[in-house]
Design a protein around this motif. Structure first.
Motif, PDB file in Angstrom:
ATOM      1  N   UNK A  60       0.624  -1.355  -0.041  1.00  0.00           N
ATOM      2  CA  UNK A  60       0.057   0.071   0.193  1.00  0.00           C
ATOM      3  C   UNK A  60       0.788   1.419   0.013  1.00  0.00           C
ATOM      4  N   UNK A  61       0.898   1.972  -0.949  1.00  0.00           N
ATOM      5  CA  UNK A  61       1.722   3.189  -1.107  1.00  0.00           C
ATOM      6  C   UNK A  61       0.906   4.379  -1.175  1.00  0.00           C
ATOM      7  N   UNK A  62      -0.481   4.346  -1.236  1.00  0.00           N
ATOM      8  CA  UNK A  62      -1.260   5.518  -1.260  1.00  0.00           C
ATOM      9  C   UNK A  62      -2.842   5.418  -0.643  1.00  0.00           C
ATOM     10  N   UNK A  63      -3.007   6.170   0.355  1.00  0.00           N
ATOM     11  CA  UNK A  63      -4.388   5.918   1.119  1.00  0.00           C
ATOM     12  C   UNK A  63      -5.186   7.014   0.772  1.00  0.00           C
ATOM     13  N   UNK A  64      -6.443   7.100  -0.011  1.00  0.00           N
ATOM     14  CA  UNK A  64      -7.160   8.264  -0.439  1.00  0.00           C
ATOM     15  C   UNK A  64      -8.270   8.269   0.532  1.00  0.00           C
ATOM     16  N   UNK A 100       3.885   2.484  13.682  1.00  0.00           N
ATOM     17  CA  UNK A 100       4.462   1.151  13.371  1.00  0.00           C
ATOM     18  C   UNK A 100       5.665   1.424  12.537  1.00  0.00           C
ATOM     19  N   UNK A 101       6.369   2.489  12.711  1.00  0.00           N
ATOM     20  CA  UNK A 101       7.407   2.878  11.997  1.00  0.00           C
ATOM     21  C   UNK A 101       7.372   3.385  10.614  1.00  0.00           C
ATOM     22  N   UNK A 102       6.315   3.743  10.254  1.00  0.00           N
ATOM     23  CA  UNK A 102       6.241   4.281   8.724  1.00  0.00           C
ATOM     24  C   UNK A 102       6.246   5.761   8.972  1.00  0.00           C
ATOM     25  N   UNK A 103       6.532   6.487   7.683  1.00  0.00           N
ATOM     26  CA  UNK A 103       6.610   7.992   7.822  1.00  0.00           C
ATOM     27  C   UNK A 103       5.545   8.541   6.819  1.00  0.00           C
ATOM     28  N   UNK A 104       4.294   8.477   7.064  1.00  0.00           N
ATOM     29  CA  UNK A 104       3.345   8.848   5.972  1.00  0.00           C
ATOM     30  C   UNK A 104       3.413  10.481   5.599  1.00  0.00           C
ATOM     31  N   UNK A 105       3.000  10.737   4.542  1.00  0.00           N
ATOM     32  CA  UNK A 105       2.916  12.161   4.175  1.00  0.00           C
ATOM     33  C   UNK A 105       1.472  12.618   3.835  1.00  0.00           C
ATOM     34  N   UNK A 106       0.866  13.529   4.606  1.00  0.00           N
ATOM     35  CA  UNK A 106      -0.412  13.852   4.298  1.00  0.00           C
ATOM     36  C   UNK A 106      -0.570  14.786   3.435  1.00  0.00           C
TER      37      UNK A 106
END
Length: 344
Positions: free
Chosen positions: A300-304, A327-333
């Motif tokens: 999963x690379x993109x969440x809409x 969880x150690x991920x670094x999302x960009x909103x």
């Protein structure tokens, strides 16, 4: 010299006139219901006229006309007209079920896309397809008989006793907080019920509807105002329906299964408790979504996130981002509220 205007005594008229937008005027005895003026001006019109604006006020077609008025028909292609169509069709459904299955209560849960309502039943297991076909046939019989839908005004106390005797505790709870001393209820083929809004004067205008089994309930399919002349085929939206069911489970946990229950909670001063529980349930769901994303192992690379204005998209995105960071991920909103494409 001042102009003279002759004024002579006359006998008061015993009639009233209804003047329509095209300039036509119709006259009838004082107290004639509005529907008879509509029938004279627009016989067998499509889409069916469900109500009318009488001097700029929306009125039911059973309203007696007691003075000269300007009248503009409100048909089923309008928002108000289609709401009346839907409410009246629901009443026909309730009556049909009551006649065929007297111990069953119909629960109208929520609307569905493409027009209609998802309903469930209390008192027995889900209807079979043959039973659903019998209910739909009875509905068509009621509609073709053009049965009158009669409105009466009774005391709120009497209405509470009526619905409690019928087993409708939700309506009894709701009316328990009503401040007005009386209320309008409607009767169709001996069945008395309460609806929040105007109704059709009779069932003959309800020409299009269908029933469809949809476990754990069924769907009452109805036309939309954009295409009153047809029933759009039901399109299944399993994710949306799953959200509605989850929402129903949350309300059950909160003890808010109807508006009357919510009024009781407000009355008892428990709103802060309910807000905190709601926030906890929401946060738990966000945690589940974050876990599901992480479980995809990078696929999963993109969440809409979509929703109407001010529905909480930005707040939701921030809360989801926090759970992903855990969880150690670094999302960009990336917000689109301030991103516009020129119309040209």
């Amino acid at each position: 010299m001042t102009r003279q205007y002759p004024v002579v005594p006359v006998t008061p008229r015993q009639t009233v006139q209804a003047i329509f937008p095209d300039g036509r005027a119709f006259e009838a005895p004082t107290g004639t219901p509005l529907r008879y003026f509509i029938d004279a001006a627009y016989p067998d019109v499509e889409p069916p006229v469900m109500a009318a604006m009488m001097d700029d006020d929306l009125r039911e077609l059973t309203t007696p006309v007691t003075r000269d008025v300007r009248v503009r028909p409100v048909d089923a292609s309008t928002n108000d007209g289609m709401r009346i169509y839907h409410r009246s069709a629901l009443f026909v459904l309730i009556v049909a079920v009551r006649e065929l299955f007297p111990d069953v209560h119909v629960l109208v849960d929520h609307s569905v896309t493409m027009g209609g309502f998802f309903c469930q039943i209390e008192g027995r297991e889900l209807f079979s397809r043959a039973e659903m076909a019998a209910i739909e046939q009875r509905m068509h019989e009621i509609a073709q008989a053009d049965e009158p839908i009669e409105r009466e005004r009774i005391s709120t106390k009497e209405a509470i006793e009526l619905f409690r005797s019928q087993g409708y505790e939700d309506k009894a709870r709701l009316l328990g907080y009503r401040q007005e001393p009386d209320i309008s209820i409607y009767t169709l083929r001996g069945v008395r019920d309460y609806f929040y809004g105007y109704m059709a004067p009779s069932t003959g205008c309800l020409r299009r509807f269908a029933l469809e089994v949809y476990p754990p309930g069924f769907i009452l399919r109805l036309p939309r105002r954009h295409r009153v002349e047809e029933l759009a085929p039901h399109r299944d939206h399993p994710k949306l329906m799953r959200v509605f069911r989850e929402y129903g489970r949350w309300l059950s946990i909160l003890g808010i299964e109807d508006v009357g229950s919510l009024n009781q909670i407000v009355h008892d001063g428990r709103m802060r408790e309910i807000i905190l529980i709601s926030e906890a349930l929401h946060e738990k769901r966000i945690v589940d979504i974050a876990d599901e994303i992480v479980g995809q192992n990078g696929r999963v690379r993109l969440v809409l996130i979509a929703g109407p204005s001010s529905s909480g998209k930005t707040t939701f995105a921030r809360r989801l981002a926090i759970q992903l960071l855990v969880h150690g991920l670094k999302p960009f909103a990336l917000g689109l509220d301030d991103y516009f494409v020129p119309r040209d």
